[in-house]
Design a protein around this motif. Structure first.
Motif, PDB file in Angstrom:
ATOM      1  N   PHE A 247       8.689   6.407   4.276  1.00  9.26           N
ATOM      2  CA  PHE A 247       7.925   5.166   4.242  1.00  9.26           C
ATOM      3  C   PHE A 247       6.655   5.293   3.406  1.00  9.26           C
ATOM      4  O   PHE A 247       6.182   4.298   2.841  1.00  9.26           O
ATOM      5  N   LEU A 250       8.022   4.715   0.011  1.00  8.07           N
ATOM      6  CA  LEU A 250       8.337   3.295  -0.163  1.00  8.07           C
ATOM      7  C   LEU A 250       7.080   2.481  -0.439  1.00  8.07           C
ATOM      8  O   LEU A 250       7.099   1.552  -1.265  1.00  8.07           O
ATOM      9  N   ASP A 254       6.345   0.280  -3.671  1.00 11.82           N
ATOM     10  CA  ASP A 254       5.933  -1.123  -3.586  1.00 11.82           C
ATOM     11  C   ASP A 254       4.817  -1.417  -4.587  1.00 11.82           C
ATOM     12  O   ASP A 254       4.852  -2.420  -5.310  1.00 11.82           O
ATOM     13  N   HIS A 269      12.283  -1.353   0.891  1.00  9.48           N
ATOM     14  CA  HIS A 269      11.356  -1.106   1.995  1.00  9.48           C
ATOM     15  C   HIS A 269      11.745  -1.962   3.207  1.00  9.48           C
ATOM     16  O   HIS A 269      11.755  -1.475   4.351  1.00  9.48           O
TER      17      HIS A 269
END
Length: 354
Positions: A247, A250, A254, A269
């Motif tokens: 994460f 991710l 982003d 995501h």
């Protein structure tokens, strides 16, 4: 003495044989020549159509934002363009884009059936809900088959993913189609799971896709390769390398996607958050996407990819809204939710002015 007029090698006899040979060739040409000429014409046409579609149609489509037009084009032209594989080289590269796009068409229908099912459940209409769920699974099965065909053509053109060296790309479009093929593989598996049926998609395709992303420059492709890799880490137990955090990766992707004006990493995501059942994170991704749409213009060369990402984020938001309210995301309110606290509005006591 031999009579030359009757000799097999006499000029008159040779002329007769030559005329017979010409007649035979003429008849043969009439019988088979048209077929050969037609085959040559078809092959030439096929080569031209493949080259034009790859070098002009696909780039032109990528600069547009009309997803419905792209969907209609892929479904309508796929049989025509793919049929040229009967008379010339198989159009594997073009097939990746055609079947990825047409798979997206079927998946869009599946999402619509899902919303119908959720709405019917909210209305206590059990039979309508069940029928919509059946249609949803059928659409996902079709999507999976189309995505998987894109994956198979991808491997036919670039070689088996993850089993050897990376391919030598000719240009940016070559790299993009490679990325599209990786996406088709992951989508094929996801759609097969959603359909609750066996389409023949290998269960290990996620780990294969993850290895294939290493062939692409992450910065060049808007953070999408790393986002795709991290999504696999988040979805497959034991896939995440030691010292990595899916994460965190991710979130970095982003930011890269927003800066590049191609917000595809947001979709990965969101998928990872859904898979983990992390609604708070999912809401944050949707909010971030909505804010970026207002602040960061879409990349002019890849508007279609950016629009596709937004369409998928809206679909996820719609499902959340329908589950909780019975209706989709209100127009112009992407990034908001039904239970958001309303800001207090200051009011003036008019009695004091009287």
């Amino acid at each position: 003495m031999t009579d030359l007029r009757k000799s097999p090698r006499s000029p008159s006899t040779l002329r007769a044989r030559f005329r017979g040979l010409l007649a035979t060739l003429a008849v043969t040409t009439l019988v088979t020549g048209c077929g050969a000429i037609d085959h040559m014409m078809y092959k030439t046409t096929g080569d031209v159509m493949q080259g034009f579609s790859r070098n002009h149609t696909v780039p032109y489509l990528m600069q547009s934002q009309d997803l419905a037009m792209g969907c209609a084009m892929s479904e309508a032209t796929a049989p025509l363009l793919m049929s040229f594989g009967r008379v010339t080289d198989e159009p594997d590269q073009l097939a990746v884009m055609l079947y990825l796009s047409s798979g997206g068409c079927a998946e869009e229908q599946a999402r619509e059936h899902e919303l119908d099912a959720l709405a019917a459940l909210n209305g206590m209409e059990a039979e309508e809900a069940e029928d919509a769920m059946i249609r949803q699974k059928r659409a996902y099965a079709l999507a999976s088959r189309r995505y998987f065909r894109a994956w198979q053509h991808h491997n036919a053109h670039y070689g088996e993913v993850g089993t050897g060296e990376c391919p030598e790309f000719e240009d940016d479009m070559d790299e993009f189609i490679y990325l599209a093929g990786l996406l088709s593989g992951l989508q094929a598996l996801n759609a097969q799971i959603q359909s609750t049926s066996s389409i023949g998609v290998p269960a290990n395709i996620g780990s294969i896709v993850e290895r294939g992303t290493s062939c692409l420059a992450n910065d060049k492709w808007w953070g999408a390769p790393m986002a795709l890799r991290a999504t696999v880490w988040a979805m497959i137990p034991g896939a995440q390398p030691e010292g990595e955090d899916a994460f965190e990766r991710l979130q970095i992707a982003d930011d890269q996607g927003e800066a590049a004006g191609v917000r595809l990493p947001h979709v990965f995501h969101a998928i990872a958050a859904v898979n983990k059942g992390d609604e708070a994170r999912l809401r944050e991704v949707i909010r971030e996407h909505a804010e970026s749409l207002e602040q960061d213009p879409a990349n002019e060369d890849w508007r279609f990819v950016d629009a596709m990402a937004t369409n998928m984020i809206v679909a996820i938001s719609d499902r959340m809204w329908v589950e909780n309210t019975g209706h989709r995301t209100p127009l112009g309110q992407l990034g908001t939710f039904w239970d958001d606290r309303q800001e207090s509005v200051e009011t003036m006591d008019l009695d004091d002015l009287l």
